[in-house]
Enzyme design. Structure first.
Site, PDB file in Angstrom:
ATOM      1  N   HIS A 135       0.833  -1.201   0.000  1.00 48.97           N
ATOM      2  CA  HIS A 135       0.000   0.000   0.000  1.00 48.97           C
ATOM      3  C   HIS A 135       0.872   1.258   0.000  1.00 48.97           C
ATOM      4  O   HIS A 135       0.735   2.131  -0.856  1.00 48.97           O
ATOM      5  CB  HIS A 135      -0.926  -0.021   1.224  1.00 48.97           C
ATOM      6  CG  HIS A 135      -1.828   1.166   1.342  1.00 48.97           C
ATOM      7  ND1 HIS A 135      -3.140   1.144   0.938  1.00 48.97           N
ATOM      8  CD2 HIS A 135      -1.616   2.425   1.805  1.00 48.97           C
ATOM      9  CE1 HIS A 135      -3.691   2.337   1.146  1.00 48.97           C
ATOM     10  NE2 HIS A 135      -2.786   3.137   1.679  1.00 48.97           N
ATOM     11  N   GLU A 136       1.788   1.302   0.955  1.00 56.82           N
ATOM     12  CA  GLU A 136       2.638   2.495   1.061  1.00 56.82           C
ATOM     13  C   GLU A 136       3.591   2.596  -0.132  1.00 56.82           C
ATOM     14  O   GLU A 136       3.904   3.692  -0.581  1.00 56.82           O
ATOM     15  CB  GLU A 136       3.399   2.505   2.385  1.00 56.82           C
ATOM     16  CG  GLU A 136       2.514   2.496   3.643  1.00 56.82           C
ATOM     17  CD  GLU A 136       1.419   3.563   3.686  1.00 56.82           C
ATOM     18  OE1 GLU A 136       1.587   4.623   3.049  1.00 56.82           O
ATOM     19  OE2 GLU A 136       0.379   3.325   4.349  1.00 56.82           O
ATOM     20  N   HIS A 145       1.738   4.402  -2.760  1.00 58.92           N
ATOM     21  CA  HIS A 145       1.830   5.857  -2.535  1.00 58.92           C
ATOM     22  C   HIS A 145       3.222   6.353  -2.963  1.00 58.92           C
ATOM     23  O   HIS A 145       3.362   7.393  -3.591  1.00 58.92           O
ATOM     24  CB  HIS A 145       1.650   6.186  -1.047  1.00 58.92           C
ATOM     25  CG  HIS A 145       0.226   6.175  -0.556  1.00 58.92           C
ATOM     26  ND1 HIS A 145      -0.757   6.966  -1.116  1.00 58.92           N
ATOM     27  CD2 HIS A 145      -0.373   5.501   0.460  1.00 58.92           C
ATOM     28  CE1 HIS A 145      -1.908   6.770  -0.447  1.00 58.92           C
ATOM     29  NE2 HIS A 145      -1.699   5.871   0.501  1.00 58.92           N
ATOM     30  N   GLU A 186      -4.664   7.873  -2.888  1.00 59.59           N
ATOM     31  CA  GLU A 186      -5.130   6.601  -2.338  1.00 59.59           C
ATOM     32  C   GLU A 186      -5.420   5.596  -3.459  1.00 59.59           C
ATOM     33  O   GLU A 186      -5.282   4.385  -3.262  1.00 59.59           O
ATOM     34  CB  GLU A 186      -6.366   6.841  -1.467  1.00 59.59           C
ATOM     35  CG  GLU A 186      -6.768   5.675  -0.588  1.00 59.59           C
ATOM     36  CD  GLU A 186      -5.780   5.345   0.542  1.00 59.59           C
ATOM     37  OE1 GLU A 186      -4.782   6.065   0.728  1.00 59.59           O
ATOM     38  OE2 GLU A 186      -6.026   4.338   1.218  1.00 59.59           O
TER      39      GLU A 186
HETATM   40 CO    CO Z   1      -3.171   5.228   1.979  1.00 57.18          CO
END
Ligand code: CO
Length: 506
Positions: free
Chosen positions: A270-271, A274, A300
Site C-alpha cells: 500500500h505504502e 503511494h 489513495e
Molecule cells: Co493510503
C-alpha cells in the site's frame, strides 16, 4: 506587462514557493523521524521544532508579496493556456493562497492547539472505552471545523468547504451520488457473500511468520512492483504512512505482526503504491503544483491499486507464493496456493475499518461520510455520535460494536480535525478500479505478466497517464481524460463481482 517582465515575475514566484516548500520538506523529515526512530524523550522538543517550521511555512506561503506576484501573473500571457505548466502552477498556487489567507493566524493556532489536545484526549478515552472523556474536546473540534467551513465559504453544503481541503472540487452532492449508487449494489453483494456460508481457512495467515523473513519478503515485493529503494526507504512505525520528502527521497513505513501475515505485507505494498506515485512526480517541478499529487483520493487510488488490484490478485501470488513458501516454510509449506489466496481475500463484516476487506471497507467509509456531514451541518451533535454510530453500523453490517473503542472512537481523524478526509479512502478504491480497468484494456497481457513478476508496464502506464500530470487536471477531469468516462462505482463493482463471485460461488 512585457513577456520578459512576466517571466521574471514568474521566476520570482516559483523561487519563493520552492523556498517555503523546501522548508516544509525539512518539517516532513523531522516528522518521519518522530514516527520511526526518534527517542521517546525527544517528543516535546520535536513538537517545538515542528510548530516553528509550520508557522514559518504558513507565514511565507500567505505573505502579501505572493499575492502581489500572483495578481500580476493571473492576467498575463502565462495564464492563458490552462494546461500549460506555468498556468497550472499559477492557478493552483492562487487557489491555495486564497484559502490559506482566509484563515487568521489566531484561528490556525487555536485549531492546532485544540486538535493536539483532542488527539491526546481521544487516545485516553479510547483506552478507557469511555466516550464521555472525549466528548468535550470533540465538541470544540467540531465547532472550529464549522467555523473553518464558514470562513472558507461554500455554495451548497457546509461540508463542501471541508472536503475541498483533501479532494479539491468534490462536493457532498457529487460524492454522495456516487456513494449512494455504490452502496445500493454493495449491500446485497455483501449479503450474498455472507449467505453463501463459505469461508476461507483464515488461520493460515494467523500462523507464525518470523518478522525478519517478513521484512525481506515485503521489501522484495515493494522493489518488484517498482518502488525505487535508491530514492526511498522502508522503515518500521506504529501507523504506516508514506512521506514524499522531496526529489530522490520518499519514505515508506510498515509494521510487523508475527502472527498475522497481511499487516506488514499489504501495508508495505500500500505504502509502496503511494511511494511510486511520489517517485513518479516530475522532480523538475519540485514544490510546484505541476510536481505534486492531485488529491488524496487520487493518491489513495495508487496505493489501493498496488495493494489490492495487483497485490491480492491470483496472478501476483502465482509469482510470489513459491517465494512465500520458502520464506515461511513452517506456516505455508503444506498450504495450497488457492487456500492462501482465499485467506488473504477473506470477506466478512468486522468492527475495525483498517482491518476490513476490500468489500466491507467501503461501507465503513460511507458510514463515516454520512455522519461527519451531519455533524458539520449540525443535524446531529457530538453527544449523539455513539448512538447514531451503533445504529448505522448495525444497519450496514448486521453486527453492533460492543463498545465505543470498537465503534465511534476507533479512528484518530475527528480528534485531529480531519473532517472531510474519510471519503477520499473510498474514492481511492473507485478511482483505482476505474484506472485499472482502463490499464487492462491498454495492456491486455497485464495479468500474465504479473504471474511472471513483471510489473514495469503497469508502472509506466501510471507514470505517463497519472503521475506525470501533477495537478494539471482536477481529479474529476483526470479520471475522465484517462478512462473516457466520469467517475462511477461500476468498474469497482465489476471488479468485485469478477473476483469474489468465483470464491463465494455467487
Ligand atoms: Co493510503
Amino acid at each position: 506587462m512585457s513577456t520578459n517582465g512576466t517571466s521574471q515575475t514568474y521566476e520570482k514566484l516559483t523561487k519563493r514557493i520552492r523556498e517555503y516548500q523546501t522548508l516544509g520538506a525539512c518539517g516532513s523529515l523531522l516528522s518521519w523521524d518522530e514516527h520511526t526512530i526518534m527517542p521517546q524523550k525527544g517528543a516535546e522538543f520535536r513538537s517545538e521544532q515542528l510548530s516553528l517550521i509550520a508557522g514559518m511555512v504558513h507565514e511565507r506561503s500567505t505573505a502579501p508579496e505572493i499575492g502581489d506576484l500572483l495578481g500580476e501573473l493571473q492576467n498575463s500571457d502565462l495564464a492563458t493556456r490552462p494546461e500549460a505548466p506555468e498556468a497550472v502552477n499559477i492557478r493552483e498556487v492562487s487557489r491555495e493562497f486564497q484559502k490559506g489567507r482566509k484563515l487568521s493566524k489566531e484561528f490556525v493556532e487555536e485549531l492546532t492547539l485544540v486538535t493536539s489536545q483532542g488527539q491526546h484526549a481521544w487516545k485516553k478515552a479510547r483506552e478507557k472505552k469511555d466516550f464521555s472523556l472525549f466528548l468535550p474536546y470533540l465538541e470544540k473540534v467540531i465547532a472550529l471545523k464549522i467555523k473553518q467551513a464558514e470562513t472558507y465559504g461554500y455554495e451548497q453544503d457546509r461540508y463542501d468547504a471541508l472536503i475541498d481541503d483533501y479532494e479539491p472540487g468534490a462536493t457532498f452532492e457529487s460524492v454522495g451520488k456516487v456513494f449512494a449508487g455504490f452502496r445500493e449494489e454493495l449491500t446485497p453483494f455483501l449479503k450474498a457473500i455472507q449467505d453463501s456460508g463459505k469461508k476461507p481457512k483464515r488461520e493460515i495467515i494467523e500462523r507464525h511468520f518470523p518478522v525478519g523473513a517478513q521484512e525481506t519478503f515485503a521489501t522484495g515485493a515493494a522493489k518488484a512492483i517498482g518502488f525505487d529503494f535508491k530514492a526511498g526507504r522502508l522503515d518500521v512505525t506504529t501507523h504506516p504512512f508514506c512521506s514524499g520528502i522531496g526529489p530522490g527521497d520518499t519514505r515508506i513505513t510498515t509494521r510487523y505482526n508475527p502472527n498475522h501475515f497481511p499487516d506488514a505485507f499489504f501495508g508495505a505494498l500500500h505504502e509502496a503504491g503511494h511511494g511510486i506515485y511520489e517517485q513518479g512526480l516530475d522532480t523538475s517541478y519540485f514544490g510546484l503544483p505541476m510536481g505534486q499529487a492531485v488529491s488524496l483520493g487520487i493518491h489513495e487510488s495508487q496505493s489501493r491499486l498496488w495493494e489490492n488490484l495487483v497485490g491480492r490478485s491470483k496472478a501476483f501470488w502465482k509469482r510470489f507464493y513459491p517465494d512465500a513458501q520458502r520464506y515461511f516454510p513452517q506456516a505455508l509449506s503444506a498450504v495450497a496456493l488457492d487456500d492462501f489466496y482465499w485467506a488473504v481475500n477473506d470477506v466478512r463484516p468486522s468492527f475495525i475499518r483498517v482491518e476490513a476487506d476490500e468489500v466491507t471497507y467501503n461501507l465503513h467509509i460511507i458510514l463515516r461520510f454520512e455522519m461527519e456531514r451531519a455533524l458539520i451541518n449540525e443535524e446531529i451533535s457530538a453527544a449523539d455520535i455513539p448512538a447514531v454510530w451503533n445504529e448505522k453500523f448495525t444497519s450496514f453490517f448486521g453486527i453492533t460494536p460492543p463498545d465505543d473503542s470498537l465503534g465511534c472512537m476507533q479512528d484518530v481523524h475527528w480528534s485531529a480535525g480531519l473532517m472531510g478526509y474519510f471519503p477520499t479512502y473510498a474514492l481511492g478504491n473507485l478511482y483505482a478500479a476505474q484506472f485499472f480497468a482502463k490499464a487492462l484494456e491498454d495492456l491486455p497481457n497485464m495479468y500474465e505478466n504479473f504471474a511472471k513478476g513483471e510489473f514495469g508496464e503497469l508502472k509506466k502506464w501510471l507514470n505517463e497517464n497519472i503521475h506525470a500530470h501533477g495537478q494539471r487536471y482536477p481529479a474529476e477531469k483526470l479520471v475522465e481524460l484517462v478512462t473516457g468516462k466520469p467517475l462511477s462505482h461500476a468498474p469497482e463493482m465489476k471488479y468485485l463481482n469478477e473476483k469474489y463471485g468465483p470464491l463465494y460461488g455467487i
